[in-house]
Each structure stands twice: as structure tokens, then as C-alpha cells.
Design a protein around this motif. Structure first.
Motif: not given
Length: 218
Positions: A198-218
Motif C-alpha cells: 500500500a505504501v509503494a502504490l500510494s501516490p503520497k504518504p498516508d499517515s493511517a497506513v504508516l501508523a498501522l505499518l509501525a504497529r504491525a512491525a512492532g
């Protein structure tokens, strides 16, 4: 012969018409009376009636009755999807989920019957992907995380993630599927892969996606 046409009236002292004058006056009066009698005997002229004729009808200008819109599988799916969107906007997530599910089943039935043009098939596929994506959102609102994963997967199967016009919708589907997986405790490679794509396909950074990514990685 009379030398004058009048003579004196011994009673009134006025001149009286002579016999010749009386004859002339009598003839004129008779002629005038005859003329009046003839005029009174004449029938009045009857006016010619005016007949109103309708203007010739122009077949091209005639208003044809409105034809009923044929009820097609696409129309049915659109109506069901619209019902779901109306319910979703009103916060009626149960009703929205039911309506989107019916829309998806209607599309599947139409595609199974076949006999559709390429344009109709593409339109039905787009309707199915959009309905499944919204069904995933309604499922998340109802905390039905397994259903959120299921409907997001349906959307991604109809429209596989790829760069292009549909990338934004693919990002939403990936994010919602990952959200369901994280809430189910599946923070493994499945959720991480969805979020990274989702981050790779998104035309611009999405804060919700980045926050969930950080949560999933932690």
C-alpha cells in the motif's frame, strides 16, 4: 292652365299646393313607400361560417410516451450498492453490509449467466470491487474483522493491486485487509506485506497506513 303651383288657403292664409303639385307629391310619396317596402322584404345576407381547421400534425413533433428503462443486472447492482452507500453514510453499518453483500451476489449471478458485452462485464466488475471495498469498511465499523479481511480480499481479487488509475482503490483494500488482520492478531507477513505494498502504490504518504505499518512491525 295654372299660372302658379300654389294657391291661398282661405282658412289658414297659407298657400296651398295646386292640383298639379298634389299629383307630383303623391307620386313621389308612392315611389318612396314602394322602395321602403321592397327594402323591408329583402332578406339579410347570411354570413359564411368560418370553419376552424386544426393545424396539420407533425409526426416528428409529437411527444412519444416515455419508455421504461429496462431492468438490467447492472442497474440492480447499482441500486443495491447505492442503498449500501446511503446506509453507510447514515451510520447504519448493518444495513450497509447487507446491501453490499446483495450487490456482490447480484453481480456474481449476472456474470455466471453470461451473454454480456465486454463493457457490461467491466462495469459489473468495477461495481463488485467497489461494493466489496465498502463492505470491508462496514465490517471494520462493526468490528467484524474476519469479514473485513474477506471483503477486502474479494476487492483485491477483482482488481489486483497495480500502479495506475485503480491504485488508490487498491491501497484502501490493502489497508482494510491489513487492519482486519492486525485486529485479529495476525501481525505477521500477511499484514506487513499488504501495508508495504500500500505504501509503494500510494501516490503520497498516508499517515493511517504508516501508523498501522509501525504497529504491525512492532
Amino acid at each position: 292652365a295654372d299660372r302658379s303651383s300654389h294657391r291661398s288657403d282661405p282658412c289658414c292664409g297659407r298657400s296651398m299646393p295646386s292640383a298639379k303639385a298634389w299629383i307630383l307629391l303623391s307620386g313621389a310619396a308612392a315611389a318612396s313607400g314602394l322602395a321602403m317596402f321592397m327594402l323591408s322584404r329583402r332578406r339579410p345576407a347570411v354570413p359564411t361560417p368560418v370553419v376552424e381547421r386544426a393545424a396539420p400534425t407533425d409526426p416528428a413533433a409529437a411527444v412519444a410516451p416515455a419508455k421504461a428503462t429496462p431492468f438490467t443486472p447492472i442497474l440492480l447492482a447499482e441500486q443495491l450498492k447505492q442503498s449500501g452507500t446511503t446506509a453507510l453514510t447514515a451510520g447504519k453499518f448493518d444495513e450497509a453490509l447487507i446491501a453490499y453483500g446483495e450487490a456482490i451476489r447480484s453481480v456474481d449471478k449476472a456474470l455466471e449467466l453470461g451473454g454480456l458485452s465486454t463493457a457490461d462485464t467491466d462495469a459489473l466488475s468495477t461495481l463488485k470491487a467497489a461494493s466489496a471495498l465498502n463492505a470491508a469498511m462496514a465490517s471494520l465499523k462493526l468490528q467484524l474483522f474476519s469479514d473485513a479481511v474477506k471483503w477486502s480480499t474479494v476487492a483485491l481479487e477483482v482488481e489486483p493491486p497495480a500502479p495506475g488509475p485503480g491504485a488508490a482503490r487498491s491501497c484502501k483494500a490493502l489497508f482494510r485487509r491489513a487492519s482486519g488482520k492486525v485486529e485479529l492478531g495476525e501481525q505477521g507477513d500477511g499484514a506487513l506485506n499488504d501495508l508495504r505494498l500500500a505504501v509503494a502504490l500510494s501516490p503520497k504518504p498516508d499517515s493511517a497506513v504508516l501508523a498501522l505499518l509501525a504497529r504491525a512491525a512492532g
